[in-house]
Design a protein around this motif. Structure first.
Motif, PDB file in Angstrom:
ATOM      1  N   LYS A  44      61.669  40.578  24.584  1.00 56.69           N
ATOM      2  CA  LYS A  44      60.938  39.300  24.486  1.00 56.69           C
ATOM      3  C   LYS A  44      59.561  39.526  23.869  1.00 56.69           C
ATOM      4  O   LYS A  44      59.108  38.756  23.027  1.00 56.69           O
ATOM      5  N   ASP A  45      58.906  40.622  24.301  1.00 56.48           N
ATOM      6  CA  ASP A  45      57.560  40.925  23.801  1.00 56.48           C
ATOM      7  C   ASP A  45      57.551  41.260  22.318  1.00 56.48           C
ATOM      8  O   ASP A  45      56.615  40.917  21.609  1.00 56.48           O
ATOM      9  N   TRP A  46      58.589  41.960  21.827  1.00 53.92           N
ATOM     10  CA  TRP A  46      58.527  42.490  20.457  1.00 53.92           C
ATOM     11  C   TRP A  46      59.545  41.883  19.502  1.00 53.92           C
ATOM     12  O   TRP A  46      59.447  42.043  18.298  1.00 53.92           O
ATOM     13  N   LEU A  47      60.560  41.197  20.033  1.00 56.41           N
ATOM     14  CA  LEU A  47      61.551  40.550  19.150  1.00 56.41           C
ATOM     15  C   LEU A  47      61.645  39.046  19.402  1.00 56.41           C
ATOM     16  O   LEU A  47      62.263  38.315  18.628  1.00 56.41           O
ATOM     17  N   GLY A  48      61.078  38.616  20.504  1.00 54.80           N
ATOM     18  CA  GLY A  48      61.097  37.197  20.831  1.00 54.80           C
ATOM     19  C   GLY A  48      62.410  36.705  21.405  1.00 54.80           C
ATOM     20  O   GLY A  48      62.645  35.497  21.468  1.00 54.80           O
ATOM     21  N   GLU A  49      63.279  37.627  21.796  1.00 53.76           N
ATOM     22  CA  GLU A  49      64.558  37.220  22.400  1.00 53.76           C
ATOM     23  C   GLU A  49      64.976  38.203  23.487  1.00 53.76           C
ATOM     24  O   GLU A  49      64.579  39.368  23.458  1.00 53.76           O
ATOM     25  N   GLU A  50      65.810  37.734  24.422  1.00 56.40           N
ATOM     26  CA  GLU A  50      66.257  38.617  25.503  1.00 56.40           C
ATOM     27  C   GLU A  50      67.425  39.488  25.057  1.00 56.40           C
ATOM     28  O   GLU A  50      68.037  39.228  24.019  1.00 56.40           O
ATOM     29  N   MET A  51      67.724  40.498  25.850  1.00 60.37           N
ATOM     30  CA  MET A  51      68.756  41.459  25.464  1.00 60.37           C
ATOM     31  C   MET A  51      69.969  41.432  26.381  1.00 60.37           C
ATOM     32  O   MET A  51      71.107  41.394  25.945  1.00 60.37           O
ATOM     33  N   SER A  52      69.731  41.472  27.707  1.00 61.67           N
ATOM     34  CA  SER A  52      70.840  41.656  28.653  1.00 61.67           C
ATOM     35  C   SER A  52      70.825  40.592  29.739  1.00 61.67           C
ATOM     36  O   SER A  52      69.767  40.034  30.064  1.00 61.67           O
ATOM     37  N   ALA A  53      71.990  40.361  30.334  1.00 66.98           N
ATOM     38  CA  ALA A  53      72.062  39.459  31.480  1.00 66.98           C
ATOM     39  C   ALA A  53      71.580  40.206  32.724  1.00 66.98           C
ATOM     40  O   ALA A  53      71.808  41.406  32.858  1.00 66.98           O
ATOM     41  N   VAL A  54      70.888  39.486  33.602  1.00 66.08           N
ATOM     42  CA  VAL A  54      70.445  40.117  34.859  1.00 66.08           C
ATOM     43  C   VAL A  54      71.001  39.333  36.045  1.00 66.08           C
ATOM     44  O   VAL A  54      71.297  38.149  35.935  1.00 66.08           O
ATOM     45  N   SER A  55      71.152  40.045  37.162  1.00 63.68           N
ATOM     46  CA  SER A  55      71.735  39.409  38.352  1.00 63.68           C
ATOM     47  C   SER A  55      71.325  40.191  39.592  1.00 63.68           C
ATOM     48  O   SER A  55      70.961  41.364  39.511  1.00 63.68           O
ATOM     49  N   ASN A  56      71.386  39.516  40.741  1.00 70.43           N
ATOM     50  CA  ASN A  56      71.099  40.229  41.992  1.00 70.43           C
ATOM     51  C   ASN A  56      72.301  41.055  42.456  1.00 70.43           C
ATOM     52  O   ASN A  56      72.172  41.898  43.333  1.00 70.43           O
ATOM     53  N   ILE A  57      73.461  40.768  41.875  1.00 68.02           N
ATOM     54  CA  ILE A  57      74.655  41.547  42.239  1.00 68.02           C
ATOM     55  C   ILE A  57      74.610  42.850  41.460  1.00 68.02           C
ATOM     56  O   ILE A  57      74.441  42.834  40.234  1.00 68.02           O
TER      57      ILE A  57
END
Lengths: 211, 130
Positions: A44-57
């Motif tokens: 997000k900081d350097w490309l302006g987009e997210e990379m991976s899904a995150v979850s509490n599982i």
């Protein structure tokens, strides 16, 4: 003696070509330490987009994910690299734990199967990394064998390591415990989710990659 | 019944890493807690995790592992120990995840907690102090 000589030769050879090649930086650690959250923060900081899904599982990331060509600039210094987000390394995977987290039996079994393959892949990929960021959950016991095995394997392969204590925004966070467990490293405490201390992390990453 | 099997360093002397890991996992799959004299190489620990992942199924859920090393702060003594004893120093505990709940470790001790049908009252504890 032969090993010392080999390592020295390897380092000299590596340094000769370091400037020319595009680095591969891996994110390693136990499940739910915040690897994908940090990967998303960097992207997000350097490309302006997210990379991976995150979850509490646990074991949300079950396949190696790569983001090419990240150009990081911090404090007048630059670093160009590919970021490799890896599945969390564990010694046990029980599908019933996923059921307890709310998954259906079939989904839980599938997740467990994919997670075991993910751990194998993550270990196989160690040899391909130029630099590794090891992310530990600073609210958890740092003396777990998985943490020691990851760091030990990186040392054995002579791969530069940046050790990060994540989740410093939480009350239970204890960076001192990580520092005591790994006294040979400078630990950078961050909150990947909220961005606490992230500039210091980028600075340390550039220093580690250029060391 | 809880079984702890001690494996002296001599049993591993003529084994390569793959055979060593095969032997350990064979014992662990018999639901034994294995206490190995000395420690595995870091690359062997990684291989042990890989092999463990390959055999995980609905019955075998994986392993718990921890090793402990004598704390020697004197660099020369440490070098000497490593030269003379190599991987023989310390102890490594490996158990099946279906039996071992967790192994807690700090620099000077290992605590192994077993599962006993979820009853906290009956929780067994093995402590090793250095």
């Amino acid at each position: 003696m032969v090993n010392v000589f080999k390592r020295l030769l390897g380092r000299i050879f590596k340094n000769l070509f370091k400037k020319k090649k595009h680095l591969k930086i891996g994110l390693y650690g136990p499940p739910n330490a915040g690897k994908s959250t940090l990967a998303n923060r960097i992207c997000k900081d350097w490309l302006g987009e997210e990379m991976s899904a995150v979850s509490n599982i646990p074991h949300e990331t079950r396949e190696i994910e790569i983001k090419e060509q990240i150009n990081l600039q911090n404090d007048g210094k630059e670093l160009s690299f590919s970021l490799v987000d890896t599945p969390g390394i564990a010694t046990k995977i029980d599908y019933e734990d996923f059921i307890k987290k709310g998954l259906k039996k079939k989904e839980a079994k599938q997740r467990a199967k994919e997670a075991t393959k993910g751990v194998i892949d993550a270990i196989k990929w160690l040899d391909d990394m130029d630099v590794v960021i090891v992310i530990l959950d600073s609210t958890q016991d740092p003396y777990s064998q998985v943490n020691i095995t990851i760091v030990g394997n990186l040392q054995a392969r002579d791969i530069p390591v940046l050790l990060v204590g994540n989740k410093v925004d939480l009350k239970r966070s204890n960076l001192k415990k990580i520092e005591a467990a790994f006294p040979q490293y400078d630990i950078v405490g961050i909150s990947a989710q909220y961005g606490n201390n992230i500039d210091k992390f980028y600075d340390a990453l550039i220093s580690t990659a250029n060391a | 019944m809880l079984t702890i099997q001690y494996v002296p360093h001599s049993e591993f002397l003529n084994l390569d890493s793959t055979s060593k890991i095969k032997k350990i996992l064979g014992l662990v799959k018999e639901e034994k807690i294995v206490m190995v004299e000395g420690k595995l190489k870091k690359t062997e620990e990684a291989e042990l995790i890989q092999r463990t992942m390959e055999i995980i199924d609905q019955k075998f859920k994986g392993i718990e592992i921890a090793s402990i090393d004598p704390q020697e702060t004197n660099a020369f003594k440490k070098f000497l120990f490593n030269m003379l004893l190599g991987d023989r120093t310390g102890v490594t505990l490996i158990g099946p995840a279906s039996v071992v709940k967790s192994i807690k470790k700090d620099p000077n001790k290992i605590q192994l907690f077993t599962k006993t049908g979820g009853s906290k009252k009956n929780k067994r504890k093995t402590k090793k102090k250095k």
